[in-house]
Design an enzyme around this catalytic site. Structure first.
Site, PDB file in Angstrom:
ATOM      1  N   PRO A 181     -10.082  -1.072  -3.707  1.00 23.51           N
ATOM      2  CA  PRO A 181      -9.669  -2.225  -3.226  1.00 23.51           C
ATOM      3  C   PRO A 181     -10.021  -2.326  -1.711  1.00 23.51           C
ATOM      4  O   PRO A 181      -9.802  -1.518  -0.901  1.00 23.51           O
ATOM      5  CB  PRO A 181      -8.091  -1.731  -3.505  1.00 23.51           C
ATOM      6  N   GLU A 182     -10.639  -3.424  -1.283  1.00 24.00           N
ATOM      7  CA  GLU A 182     -10.736  -3.878  -0.152  1.00 24.00           C
ATOM      8  C   GLU A 182      -9.755  -5.143   0.134  1.00 24.00           C
ATOM      9  O   GLU A 182      -8.922  -5.378  -0.750  1.00 24.00           O
ATOM     10  CB  GLU A 182     -12.148  -4.135   0.191  1.00 24.00           C
TER      11      GLU A 182
ATOM     12  N   LYS B 229      -6.430  -2.944   4.779  1.00 26.61           N
ATOM     13  CA  LYS B 229      -6.401  -2.393   3.332  1.00 26.61           C
ATOM     14  C   LYS B 229      -4.693  -1.960   3.089  1.00 26.61           C
ATOM     15  O   LYS B 229      -4.756  -1.372   2.200  1.00 26.61           O
ATOM     16  CB  LYS B 229      -7.210  -1.306   3.005  1.00 26.61           C
TER      17      LYS B 229
ATOM     18  N   ARG C  81      -7.682   9.807  -8.244  1.00 31.69           N
ATOM     19  CA  ARG C  81      -8.315  10.991  -7.352  1.00 31.69           C
ATOM     20  C   ARG C  81      -7.407  11.430  -6.164  1.00 31.69           C
ATOM     21  O   ARG C  81      -7.834  12.318  -5.719  1.00 31.69           O
ATOM     22  CB  ARG C  81      -9.523  10.029  -6.715  1.00 31.69           C
TER      23      ARG C  81
ATOM     24  N   ARG D 294     -22.758   5.908   2.133  1.00 36.64           N
ATOM     25  CA  ARG D 294     -22.343   5.154   1.341  1.00 36.64           C
ATOM     26  C   ARG D 294     -23.702   4.266   0.907  1.00 36.64           C
ATOM     27  O   ARG D 294     -24.597   3.807   1.508  1.00 36.64           O
ATOM     28  CB  ARG D 294     -21.509   4.055   2.147  1.00 36.64           C
TER      29      ARG D 294
END
Length: 276
Positions: A2-3, A59, A112, A266
């Site tokens: 999620p951003e 966020k 996670r 990334r």
DNA sequence: ATAAGGCCCTGACCGC
DNA sequence: TGCGGTCAGGGCCTTA
């Protein structure tokens, strides 16, 4: 992952469902999800509190309580917040259940275990170091440009830095750079004011479209480990993405095969022809 | 001070 | 089919 658009979608869902409700029970299936204060104090302080509003900063989701306390939540990579009835099935990724006075539950799932919750008296304790909000009137092209000077890092890395700009992550950084026709490895300090103007408009454009599409969900068949809104529904923004996860596919603008390179560890996607 | 790399986690995916 | 290795990455931490 999620951003800003995904967190904003969840915020709108939660605002409708939670405003005015009261927490009546807090069940921590994995106490590590609480980052502050201790799990015991978290439970004791939260039970009985009434929800005044549901806000967002970058966020972070911020649940503002009548007492003035703030419940901050961050979903990091794999977290989701789901509104469920107590009778709906649980699963093994469930880390916390916050039960409300209307009988419904706010459930924090996170395979996670990167995500977390904080209960703080001052929300600035969580948000004070964050960069500007992309849709704030104070965030202008000049402000963006001023935050890039003297920085030798790739522009892609800086766009993902929450202290530089709040809310943008890996997906929307790539999308904005493509929209603005800027190569992701360009050093931030070399971005001209004219380019910063394009980038500023691109950031708002890609975020606005993603919010309109209720966020980006990649593997819609997977019920875990992928973004969902508060009702478990997938977002529709994947088809609107220009470059993300499309290595080898032709650029929609010029047809050149899109590339994928690592930047600061990334995955970074771009068009080698459109983005110089 | 900035920049770069490692770490936490675990499901998904790949090659054998 | 099973199994081990690798990838994914937000934010924080350590190191240079």
């Amino acid at each position: 992952m999620p951003e800003l658009p995904e967190v904003e979608t969840i915020r709108r869902d939660l605002a409708r469902a939670l405003t005015g409700r009261r927490f009546v029970d807090v069940d921590l299936l994995w106490p590590g999800v609480v980052r502050h204060p201790s799990p015991e104090d978290f439970q004791r302080c939260l039970v009985g509190q009434r929800i005044r509003e549901v806000a967002r900063r970058g966020k972070y989701l911020l649940i503002r309580l009548d007492s003035g306390d703030n419940l901050a939540m961050h979903l990091k990579m794999s977290g989701s917040l789901l509104l469920r009835s107590p009778s709906s099935a649980l699963d093994s990724y469930l880390r916390a259940v916050l039960t409300l006075d209307d009988g419904n539950q706010l459930r924090f799932y996170d395979p996670r275990k990167f995500g977390g919750m904080w209960l703080v008296a001052e929300e600035e304790a969580i948000t004070c170091k964050l960069g500007p909000e992309p849709f704030d009137a104070a965030f202008t092209p000049e402000v963006l440009h001023s935050r890039l000077v003297r920085r030798a890092v790739p522009i892609k890395a800086l766009l993902c830095d929450q202290f530089c700009l709040a809310g943008v992550g890996n997906i929307y950084a790539d999308e904005a750079l493509c929209d603005a026709r800027i190569h992701p490895l360009r050093k931030a300090k070399d971005i001209t004011l004219e380019e910063a103007e394009r980038l500023h408009a691109a950031i708002r454009s890609v975020l606005e479209r993603a919010i309109g599409n209720r966020g980006t969900t990649f593997r819609k068949e997977s019920l875990t480990n992928q973004y969902r809104d508060a009702y478990g529904e997938a977002g529709r923004n994947e088809d609107a993405l220009l470059v993300t996860r499309r290595a080898g596919a032709p650029c929609s603008c010029c047809g050149t095969p899109l590339q994928r390179i690592p930047i600061r560890g990334r995955g970074t996607y771009f068009c080698p022809d459109c983005q110089r």
